[in-house]
Design a protein around this motif. Structure first.
Motif, PDB file in Angstrom:
ATOM      1  N   ALA A 129       0.851  -1.184   0.000  1.00 55.21           N
ATOM      2  CA  ALA A 129       0.000   0.000   0.000  1.00 55.21           C
ATOM      3  C   ALA A 129       0.887   1.233   0.000  1.00 55.21           C
ATOM      4  O   ALA A 129       2.053   1.184   0.383  1.00 55.21           O
ATOM      5  N   GLY A 130       0.324   2.323  -0.425  1.00 59.09           N
ATOM      6  CA  GLY A 130       1.023   3.595  -0.427  1.00 59.09           C
ATOM      7  C   GLY A 130       0.273   4.605   0.414  1.00 59.09           C
ATOM      8  O   GLY A 130      -0.684   4.267   1.126  1.00 59.09           O
ATOM      9  N   GLN A 131       0.676   5.854   0.313  1.00 57.47           N
ATOM     10  CA  GLN A 131       0.087   6.932   1.104  1.00 57.47           C
ATOM     11  C   GLN A 131      -1.402   7.139   0.791  1.00 57.47           C
ATOM     12  O   GLN A 131      -2.129   7.660   1.618  1.00 57.47           O
ATOM     13  N   ARG A 132      -1.824   6.718  -0.391  1.00 54.02           N
ATOM     14  CA  ARG A 132      -3.214   6.946  -0.795  1.00 54.02           C
ATOM     15  C   ARG A 132      -4.050   5.681  -0.810  1.00 54.02           C
ATOM     16  O   ARG A 132      -5.184   5.689  -1.264  1.00 54.02           O
ATOM     17  N   GLY A 133      -3.486   4.581  -0.359  1.00 52.88           N
ATOM     18  CA  GLY A 133      -4.262   3.351  -0.308  1.00 52.88           C
ATOM     19  C   GLY A 133      -3.508   2.160  -0.866  1.00 52.88           C
ATOM     20  O   GLY A 133      -2.298   2.206  -1.102  1.00 52.88           O
ATOM     21  N   MET A 134      -4.246   1.110  -1.081  1.00 51.46           N
ATOM     22  CA  MET A 134      -3.688  -0.154  -1.554  1.00 51.46           C
ATOM     23  C   MET A 134      -3.093  -0.004  -2.957  1.00 51.46           C
ATOM     24  O   MET A 134      -3.646   0.700  -3.795  1.00 51.46           O
ATOM     25  N   LEU A 135      -1.973  -0.694  -3.199  1.00 53.71           N
ATOM     26  CA  LEU A 135      -1.343  -0.720  -4.517  1.00 53.71           C
ATOM     27  C   LEU A 135      -1.889  -1.861  -5.364  1.00 53.71           C
ATOM     28  O   LEU A 135      -1.596  -1.945  -6.555  1.00 53.71           O
ATOM     29  N   ILE A 136      -2.616  -2.739  -4.721  1.00 58.44           N
ATOM     30  CA  ILE A 136      -3.264  -3.871  -5.376  1.00 58.44           C
ATOM     31  C   ILE A 136      -4.692  -3.914  -4.846  1.00 58.44           C
ATOM     32  O   ILE A 136      -4.917  -3.642  -3.663  1.00 58.44           O
ATOM     33  N   ALA A 137      -5.629  -4.209  -5.700  1.00 61.29           N
ATOM     34  CA  ALA A 137      -7.027  -4.249  -5.265  1.00 61.29           C
ATOM     35  C   ALA A 137      -7.178  -5.257  -4.122  1.00 61.29           C
ATOM     36  O   ALA A 137      -6.571  -6.333  -4.156  1.00 61.29           O
ATOM     37  N   CYS A 161       3.641  -0.593   5.419  1.00 57.88           N
ATOM     38  CA  CYS A 161       3.351   0.841   5.420  1.00 57.88           C
ATOM     39  C   CYS A 161       2.104   1.127   4.603  1.00 57.88           C
ATOM     40  O   CYS A 161       1.639   0.295   3.839  1.00 57.88           O
ATOM     41  N   GLY A 162       1.643   2.344   4.748  1.00 64.54           N
ATOM     42  CA  GLY A 162       0.577   2.820   3.889  1.00 64.54           C
ATOM     43  C   GLY A 162      -0.812   2.454   4.354  1.00 64.54           C
ATOM     44  O   GLY A 162      -1.035   1.996   5.468  1.00 64.54           O
ATOM     45  N   GLY A 163      -1.742   2.661   3.437  1.00 66.00           N
ATOM     46  CA  GLY A 163      -3.165   2.475   3.731  1.00 66.00           C
ATOM     47  C   GLY A 163      -3.621   1.041   3.574  1.00 66.00           C
ATOM     48  O   GLY A 163      -4.274   0.694   2.596  1.00 66.00           O
ATOM     49  N   ILE A 164      -3.300   0.211   4.553  1.00 65.81           N
ATOM     50  CA  ILE A 164      -3.640  -1.221   4.477  1.00 65.81           C
ATOM     51  C   ILE A 164      -4.960  -1.561   5.150  1.00 65.81           C
ATOM     52  O   ILE A 164      -5.341  -2.727   5.195  1.00 65.81           O
ATOM     53  N   THR A 165      -5.676  -0.572   5.672  1.00 64.35           N
ATOM     54  CA  THR A 165      -6.876  -0.901   6.441  1.00 64.35           C
ATOM     55  C   THR A 165      -7.935  -1.694   5.665  1.00 64.35           C
ATOM     56  O   THR A 165      -8.677  -2.441   6.302  1.00 64.35           O
ATOM     57  N   THR A 219       3.923  -0.447  10.286  1.00 63.52           N
ATOM     58  CA  THR A 219       4.000   0.746  11.052  1.00 63.52           C
ATOM     59  C   THR A 219       2.714   1.538  10.861  1.00 63.52           C
ATOM     60  O   THR A 219       2.269   1.735   9.735  1.00 63.52           O
ATOM     61  N   VAL A 220       2.139   1.955  11.945  1.00 63.11           N
ATOM     62  CA  VAL A 220       0.891   2.695  11.894  1.00 63.11           C
ATOM     63  C   VAL A 220       1.204   4.142  11.520  1.00 63.11           C
ATOM     64  O   VAL A 220       1.953   4.825  12.211  1.00 63.11           O
ATOM     65  N   GLN A 221       0.642   4.570  10.409  1.00 64.31           N
ATOM     66  CA  GLN A 221       0.793   5.947   9.930  1.00 64.31           C
ATOM     67  C   GLN A 221      -0.582   6.605  10.028  1.00 64.31           C
ATOM     68  O   GLN A 221      -1.397   6.474   9.125  1.00 64.31           O
TER      69      GLN A 221
END
Length: 164
Positions: free
Chosen positions: A4-12, A43-47, A63-65
């Motif tokens: 995931a990146g700063q804006r969300g998942m990199l894979i659906a 990292c990133g938006g893995i929620t 790591t929780v960002q």
């Protein structure tokens, strides 16, 4: 693993569940067979897949960002705080490098009060400390973490026994 990146998942999320979750499940299950905890970095938006990770045995999320949409402290504590320990949450992109020592101390207290209530939080930077960070900010973070004492807050991971 960073998927995931700063804006969300990199894979659906559906593709993540199909292609990555089975491998993580095998690894997590192997750890549990040896009575080990699963401390997992992403990292990133893995929620969107955090419930899946919890379901297959995640114990600590690093790591929780909290500055990433979907990872707001109140939300993740409410939704996942009974199931996992959070690691990180002190911003290394803004607060530690560019904030004042007072900003750092305030962020540490705020994060502990939300994520640490009832336990399940390891307070620290959400990424590595970089050489250009003001030393006084790093010291303020460490001092504030060490000095925080309030009933009902635990600043270390406490895990229930794992059944093999």
């Amino acid at each position: 693993d960073d998927f995931a990146g700063q804006r969300g998942m990199l894979i659906a999320p559906g593709m993540w569940r199909k292609y990555l979750k089975p491998s993580y499940k095998r690894i997590f299950c192997l750890a549990k067979e040896f009575n080990l905890r699963v401390w997992f970095h992403s990292c990133g938006g893995i929620t969107p897949v955090l419930p899946d990770l919890i379901d297959i045995g995640l114990d600590v999320w690093e790591t929780v960002q909290v500055h990433i949409p979907g990872s707001e402290p109140e939300k993740i504590k409410r939704e996942y705080g009974k199931h996992i320990t959070f690691f990180g949450a002190i911003n290394t992109q803004q607060t530690l490098p560019f904030g004042s020592s007072a900003d750092v101390r305030r962020e540490v207290r705020d994060r502990i009060k939300v994520l640490g209530k009832g336990g399940g939080f390891i307070c620290g930077p959400d990424h590595h400390i970089k050489p250009h960070f003001p030393l006084e900010n790093v010291a303020a973070m460490v001092e504030e973490i060490k000095s925080f004492r309030q009933e009902g807050y635990t600043l270390r991971a406490e895990f229930p026994e794992v059944s093999p």
